[in-house]
Scaffold this motif. Structure first.
Motif, PDB file in Angstrom:
ATOM      1  N   ILE A 156       0.847  -1.192   0.000  1.00  0.00           N
ATOM      2  CA  ILE A 156       0.000   0.000   0.000  1.00  0.00           C
ATOM      3  C   ILE A 156       0.885   1.244   0.000  1.00  0.00           C
ATOM      4  O   ILE A 156       1.727   1.419   0.890  1.00  0.00           O
ATOM      5  CB  ILE A 156      -0.953   0.008   1.205  1.00  0.00           C
ATOM      6  CG1 ILE A 156      -1.893  -1.201   1.142  1.00  0.00           C
ATOM      7  CG2 ILE A 156      -1.754   1.309   1.256  1.00  0.00           C
ATOM      8  CD1 ILE A 156      -2.844  -1.311   2.321  1.00  0.00           C
ATOM      9  N   LEU A 157       0.680   2.089  -0.992  1.00  0.00           N
ATOM     10  CA  LEU A 157       1.434   3.325  -1.137  1.00  0.00           C
ATOM     11  C   LEU A 157       0.519   4.501  -0.857  1.00  0.00           C
ATOM     12  O   LEU A 157      -0.646   4.517  -1.281  1.00  0.00           O
ATOM     13  CB  LEU A 157       1.996   3.472  -2.550  1.00  0.00           C
ATOM     14  CG  LEU A 157       3.178   2.613  -2.986  1.00  0.00           C
ATOM     15  CD1 LEU A 157       2.853   1.125  -2.957  1.00  0.00           C
ATOM     16  CD2 LEU A 157       3.626   3.011  -4.397  1.00  0.00           C
ATOM     17  N   GLN A 158       1.029   5.486  -0.155  1.00  0.00           N
ATOM     18  CA  GLN A 158       0.317   6.748  -0.008  1.00  0.00           C
ATOM     19  C   GLN A 158       0.385   7.503  -1.330  1.00  0.00           C
ATOM     20  O   GLN A 158       1.451   7.605  -1.948  1.00  0.00           O
ATOM     21  CB  GLN A 158       0.968   7.579   1.097  1.00  0.00           C
ATOM     22  CG  GLN A 158       0.352   8.951   1.311  1.00  0.00           C
ATOM     23  CD  GLN A 158       1.189   9.806   2.255  1.00  0.00           C
ATOM     24  OE1 GLN A 158       2.391   9.560   2.435  1.00  0.00           O
ATOM     25  NE2 GLN A 158       0.571  10.808   2.868  1.00  0.00           N
ATOM     26  N   CYS A 202       0.246  15.937   1.938  1.00  0.00           N
ATOM     27  CA  CYS A 202       1.171  14.870   2.325  1.00  0.00           C
ATOM     28  C   CYS A 202       2.267  15.425   3.236  1.00  0.00           C
ATOM     29  O   CYS A 202       3.453  15.394   2.894  1.00  0.00           O
ATOM     30  CB  CYS A 202       1.808  14.223   1.099  1.00  0.00           C
ATOM     31  SG  CYS A 202       0.734  13.135   0.174  1.00  0.00           S
ATOM     32  N   PRO A 203       1.907  15.939   4.400  1.00  0.00           N
ATOM     33  CA  PRO A 203       2.958  16.395   5.305  1.00  0.00           C
ATOM     34  C   PRO A 203       3.842  15.227   5.739  1.00  0.00           C
ATOM     35  O   PRO A 203       3.424  14.060   5.675  1.00  0.00           O
ATOM     36  CB  PRO A 203       2.176  16.976   6.486  1.00  0.00           C
ATOM     37  CG  PRO A 203       0.843  16.319   6.430  1.00  0.00           C
ATOM     38  CD  PRO A 203       0.567  16.070   4.984  1.00  0.00           C
ATOM     39  N   GLY A 234       3.891   0.537   4.731  1.00  0.00           N
ATOM     40  CA  GLY A 234       3.648   0.969   3.364  1.00  0.00           C
ATOM     41  C   GLY A 234       4.730   1.918   2.883  1.00  0.00           C
ATOM     42  O   GLY A 234       5.836   1.941   3.409  1.00  0.00           O
ATOM     43  N   MET A 235       4.407   2.723   1.869  1.00  0.00           N
ATOM     44  CA  MET A 235       5.345   3.701   1.333  1.00  0.00           C
ATOM     45  C   MET A 235       4.743   5.091   1.468  1.00  0.00           C
ATOM     46  O   MET A 235       3.625   5.341   1.009  1.00  0.00           O
ATOM     47  CB  MET A 235       5.673   3.418  -0.135  1.00  0.00           C
ATOM     48  CG  MET A 235       6.692   4.391  -0.728  1.00  0.00           C
ATOM     49  SD  MET A 235       7.063   4.085  -2.492  1.00  0.00           S
ATOM     50  CE  MET A 235       7.964   2.512  -2.364  1.00  0.00           C
ATOM     51  N   GLY A 236       5.465   6.001   2.110  1.00  0.00           N
ATOM     52  CA  GLY A 236       5.036   7.383   2.222  1.00  0.00           C
ATOM     53  C   GLY A 236       5.269   8.133   0.930  1.00  0.00           C
ATOM     54  O   GLY A 236       5.880   7.626  -0.009  1.00  0.00           O
ATOM     55  N   ALA A 237       4.776   9.376   0.878  1.00  0.00           N
ATOM     56  CA  ALA A 237       4.882  10.119  -0.374  1.00  0.00           C
ATOM     57  C   ALA A 237       4.736  11.609  -0.141  1.00  0.00           C
ATOM     58  O   ALA A 237       4.149  12.057   0.848  1.00  0.00           O
ATOM     59  CB  ALA A 237       3.811   9.656  -1.363  1.00  0.00           C
TER      60      ALA A 237
END
Length: 357
Positions: free
Chosen positions: A20-22, A29-30, A42-45
């Motif tokens: 799951i990716l942001q 997206c702070p 998951g992966m931040g963005a």
């Protein structure tokens, strides 16, 4: 290959424990939200289209002070400039009904400088929307050990991205909130395809992993996307009401109970087509006397001026102080911590996916 195995291979490649990716939503997206998603597995963005090189570096430093997890930085490929003065003047005149504009804003950050800042930041992934990076930049990303994810809304775009060296394709369905990632701005309305028609079409037509995005807000959507061939999913609207995201109260309120069919595809905020909540401001651009919004980036610049100006207290409709982006599943967004949201989504999805290899 089973859905579980495909997701596992993707996770192993990018240091994830859940596929799951942001979504990299500019302005929503702070670092705290990205860190929460990354620490959950998951992966931040971050969407950096509006950010200067120094701001990009600051965001990355802040993220890394909170998390050692993977993250992506996303930027728009610039459109050919449409300098039609009649379209700009008509939009400017229409905006006068909302108040008095402020002064001209500073020039937008240089795309080339943004690209250099992303390269210097060494994220896990640099991603693109609205087009393709140059071959030289792709080579430099890969030499630095950075993957390139390219957003595509058609199979033709996906194949062009694969040919240009993309490591994965982000297949964006029309359900997605925010801007549509079409390569040619003028085609956005007529190429709109739902995710679950688009996804297997792209999966069958490319050889790189595909990430599904658009309308995914719970584990059922995750499981369905993986079953249709995705290696991972990307979620945006589902995270908008989390406390870490911290969007404006009016924006968050516009998502509460929002029906899928009530979201609006509009150019009113930026000149590029995007899906939003049906605020009175957005609806005003659909009135019979309304002109077409100015082309991107002129509309974005004009809206920014009026937001910095003086609102008309007597106006029947107020200018939205923030872009109320909303995907068709935005009404399912909950005001819970981002980590809880993505963890629950993956737990629900696992319960729906077959165990057999």
């Amino acid at each position: 290959m089973t859905a579980r195995r495909r997701a596992q291979e993707f996770c192993e490649a990018y240091g994830l424990s859940m596929p799951i990716l942001q979504a990299p939503m500019a302005g929503a997206c702070p670092p705290a939200a990205a860190a929460a998603v990354a620490d959950a597995g998951g992966m931040g963005a971050a969407g950096v289209v509006l950010d200067s090189p120094s701001r990009i570096a600051e965001w990355v430093d802040e993220f890394r002070s909170m998390s050692a997890g993977p993250f992506q930085l996303n930027v728009w490929i610039p459109d050919p400039l449409d300098d039609d003065p009649a379209k700009v003047s008509a939009a400017e005149e229409f905006l006068n009904r909302f108040g008095t504009p402020g002064p001209e804003q500073p020039p937008a950050p240089s795309f080339e400088e943004q690209c250099e800042a992303m390269l210097a930041a060494r994220p896990t992934v640099v991603s693109s929307i609205m087009g393709l990076f140059s071959p030289d930049y792709v080579d430099r990303l890969h030499a630095a050990g950075i993957a390139w994810f390219a957003c595509a809304t058609t199979l033709a775009e996906a194949r062009a991205a694969q040919e240009a060296g993309a490591d994965a394709i982000v297949a964006q369905g029309l359900e997605a909130g925010g801007h549509r990632g079409v390569f040619a701005a003028e085609t956005a309305e007529r190429t709109a395809v739902g995710l679950f028609a688009l996804l297997p079409h792209i999966v069958d037509g490319v050889d790189v992993p595909v990430i599904a995005t658009g309308g995914i807000a719970d584990g059922r959507g995750v499981a369905a996307a993986l079953t249709l061939g995705a290696s991972a999913v990307q979620v945006g609207s589902a995270l908008l009401r989390s406390p870490e995201t911290g969007i404006a109260e009016a924006w968050a309120a516009s998502l509460d109970g929002l029906e899928p069919e009530d979201t609006v595809a509009t150019r009113a905020y930026s000149g590029r087509l995007g899906r939003a909540a049906p605020t009175p401001y957005v609806r005003s651009w659909q009135a019979p006397d309304a002109p077409s919004p100015a082309p991107y980036p002129h509309q974005r610049r004009l809206v920014g001026r009026w937001r910095k100006g003086t609102p008309d207290a007597a106006a029947a409709v107020a200018l939205d102080r923030a872009n109320h982006w909303a995907g068709q599943a935005a009404g399912r967004a909950v005001a819970e911590p981002a980590a809880d949201i993505v963890t629950r989504m993956w737990s629900e999805a696992r319960s729906l996916l077959p165990d057999a290899e």
